[in-house]
Design an enzyme around this catalytic site. Structure first.
Site, short mmCIF file in Angstrom:
data_model
loop_
_atom_site.label_atom_id
_atom_site.label_comp_id
_atom_site.label_asym_id
_atom_site.label_seq_id
_atom_site.Cartn_x
_atom_site.Cartn_y
_atom_site.Cartn_z
CD GLU A 268 -8.67 -1.13 0.55
OE1 GLU A 268 -9.40 -1.58 1.61
OE2 GLU A 268 -8.45 -2.06 -0.51
CG ASP A 272 -7.34 -1.81 -3.39
OD1 ASP A 272 -7.43 -2.76 -2.68
OD2 ASP A 272 -8.08 -0.77 -3.28
CB SER A 466 -9.54 -4.86 1.21
OG SER A 466 -10.00 -3.78 1.70
#
Ligand SMILES: *[C@@H]1O[C@H](CO)[C@@H](O)[C@H](O)[C@H]1NC(C)=O
Ligand SMILES: *[C@@H]1O[C@H](CO)[C@@H](O)[C@H](O)[C@H]1NC(C)=O
EC number: 3.4.14.10
Length: 550
Positions: A268, A272, A466
């Site tokens: 993640e 990001d 996400s």
């Protein structure tokens, strides 16, 4: 003792709600907790004028207002949020009557921490704390099923935490997939130019941003570390025009860190930072690593990071977060207080974006359900929720994209006409499965399927909302760069603008749906809102011209 008895004699029922925990979590209560068990509680004091702050936030965020763009200073926010002197006096008197010391946990002293014991807390709140175990994780927690507060504190004490909100998995928007990029994966991607950064399809320029005061913040939780070497490999592969030394700065709180060892990269966190630094060319980007020493009970640092940013003299102009949970995991009172913290940061001029969740209408992750499961914080009206799309020509809603209607928050004014026209078109579809008087989400969308990243040194492709939140956040950061260069304010809280003059600068997503709970979810509709992808995906040139910048 006498004092305690007096206090208890005038107890009023404060909360008689059932405990809040995830629908599928098995919770075991194994008896009362011993009286001498230490217990750390947080008291949320009634803020002096939170409605005033909310109104002010909408005022400075609405393009037709003469106050548009006049973001609030720290002191101006404080004037709305700092509890009234009578509130502070009432709470302090009660604390000292009971031999307790409060510690301030927030910039404006609206959150107070106390160190007590189970025995004392049982008396103070006329309840019985018990020890619970969460079957899924083996995690234990001391909680209660309901509690009361002294009547003298009514109107002064908003809530006590953690009490009826149970620990739960909070992982909305973790990528559903982190697959090695196989041939099969490539061919299921409808066009090869979906390759990273897919967002260039939105007309996002590669020219470097120029404004150093414009900061884009990326939050990291639950031990997700952003790996600088993976970022460099990503830039070398997809952004050869950028200096490969382009990187992020680090901020930490709650004992957070960002170790760089091989194998410590988080999928993640990698995603990001790659889809902010790799998309928002040259915008100063900070990775904020929230550690496990939460000061906010079992909110996993969700409140701490906001209080942390509220203390900054110049908070970031954009904050993107790809974590969350099902709304049913959190008590309505607590959800409201977190949402009000977003309103405070929004009022300071920060655009707050969250991934909407990856379970379609079944919530943060796919699960079985008999009614639709809204996610948090997407139901909060003072942030911007980002859903996911897939494919190009046409770009359609990704079926994993969580979208629907909150059971806690009502429909905000900026959204009213969009929602009523959507509901009219929806007719009786999904009747009884969702709350038609709730705030609808997501607000906008961006790519969230087969998005290419570099993870632990390997090329991978991931799915999920996400991906969408950092991409959309990067678009906003680049728009802010142009606004600041033109001597204007950054966008701040986005929604009143998005639902008015910004709407026509977004790409309509006209097909797809978000199945779940044995239904096909919310359907696409032509020419407007779709509660899978909101107002649509970004069109950078159109957004520039909507802002008078082109
Ligand atoms: C509260 O603070 C006072 C003064 O700092 C200290 O003497 C007292 O022990 C504290 N009480 C508790 C319960 O922590
Ligand atoms: C539906 O949403 C409204 C507005 O947020 C709320 O007041 C109400 O309690 C919700 N109903 C249910 C059944 O959750």
């Amino acid at each position: 003792m006498t004092e305690v008895t007096l206090v208890l004699a005038s107890v009023i029922a404060f909360v008689s709600a059932k405990p809040q925990f995830a629908r599928d979590l098995r919770l075991h209560e194994h008896g009362v907790a011993a009286d001498d068990t230490p217990l750390r509680l947080r008291l949320s004091l009634v803020q002096s004028d939170i409605k005033g702050l909310q109104d002010k936030l909408l005022d400075v965020s609405t393009p037709s207002s003469s106050n548009y763009g006049k973001h609030l200073s720290e002191a101006e926010v404080g004037a709305f949020v700092t509890p009234k002197p009578e509130t502070v006096a009432a709470v302090n008197a009660w604390l000292s009557e009971n031999g307790l010391n409060g510690t301030s946990l927030s910039p404006f002293n609206d959150w107070i921490g106390i160190q007590t014991t189970v025995g004392q807390a049982n008396e103070l709140f006329a309840t019985q704390f018990s020890e619970f175990t969460l079957e899924a994780t083996g995690e234990t927690a001391i909680r209660t099923l309901q509690y009361s507060i002294p009547s003298g504190l009514k109107g002064h004490l908003e809530l006590v935490h953690p009490t009826i909100t149970f620990p739960g998995p909070r992982r909305v928007g973790l990528p559903l997939a982190s697959l090695p990029l196989s041939e099969e994966r490539r061919t299921t991607t409808s066009r090869s130019d979906l390759s990273a950064p897919a967002s260039w399809l939105y007309g996002i320029p590669k020219t470097l941003a120029t404004q150093s005061s414009n900061q884009l913040a990326v939050s990291g939780f639950i031990g997700q570390y952003a790996n600088a070497a993976d970022l460099q490999s990503f830039l070398k592969k997809y952004r050869t025009d950028l200096s490969s030394s382009t990187t992020f700065t680090l901020q930490t709180l709650d004992g957070g860190s960002n170790p760089q060892g091989t194998g410590q990269a988080g999928v993640e966190a990698d995603l990001d930072v790659q889809y902010t630094i790799g998309v928002a060319s040259g915008v100063p980007t900070v990775f904020i690593s929230v550690g496990n020493n939460f000061q906010d009970g079992n909110l996993e640092g969700f409140l701490d990071i906001i209080n942390f940013l509220l203390k900054e003299s110049k908070p970031p102009s954009v904050l993107t977060t790809s974590y969350g949970e099902d709304e049913s995991n959190i008590s309505p009172a607590l959800a409201n207080q977190l949402c009000n913290a977003y309103a405070q940061l929004g009022a300071r001029g920060t655009s707050i974006l969250f991934a909407s969740g990856d379970g379609g209408v079944s919530g943060s992750q796919s699960q079985s359900c008999s009614t639709f499961v809204p996610t948090f914080p997407s139901g909060c009206p003072f942030m911007t929720s980002v859903g996911a799309t897939q494919n190009v020509d046409p770009e359609i809603a990704a079926d994993l994209s969580s979208g629907g209607f909150s059971n806690i928050f009502g429909i905000p004014s900026y959204q009213q006409s969009a929602v009523s026209s959507y509901l009219q078109q929806l007719g009786s579809t999904n009747d009884g499965l969702f709350n038609a008087s709730g705030r609808a989400y997501p607000d906008v969308a961006a790519f969230g399927h087969a998005v290419e990243i570099v993870y632990k040194g390997k090329n991978s492709a991931v799915d999920g909302t996400s991906c969408a939140s950092p991409i959309f956040a990067s678009v906003i950061a680049l728009l802010n760069d142009r606004l600041i260069a033109a001597g204007k304010s950054p966008l701040g809280f986005l929604n009143p603008w998005l639902y008015s003059t910004g709407a026509s600068a977004l790409n309509d997503i006209t097909s797809g749906s978000n199945p779940g709970c044995g239904t096909s979810g919310f359907p696409a509709r032509r020419g407007g809102i779709l509660y899978v992808t909101g107002l649509g995906s970004p069109n950078f040139p159109a957004l520039l011209s909507a802002l008078g910048l082109s």
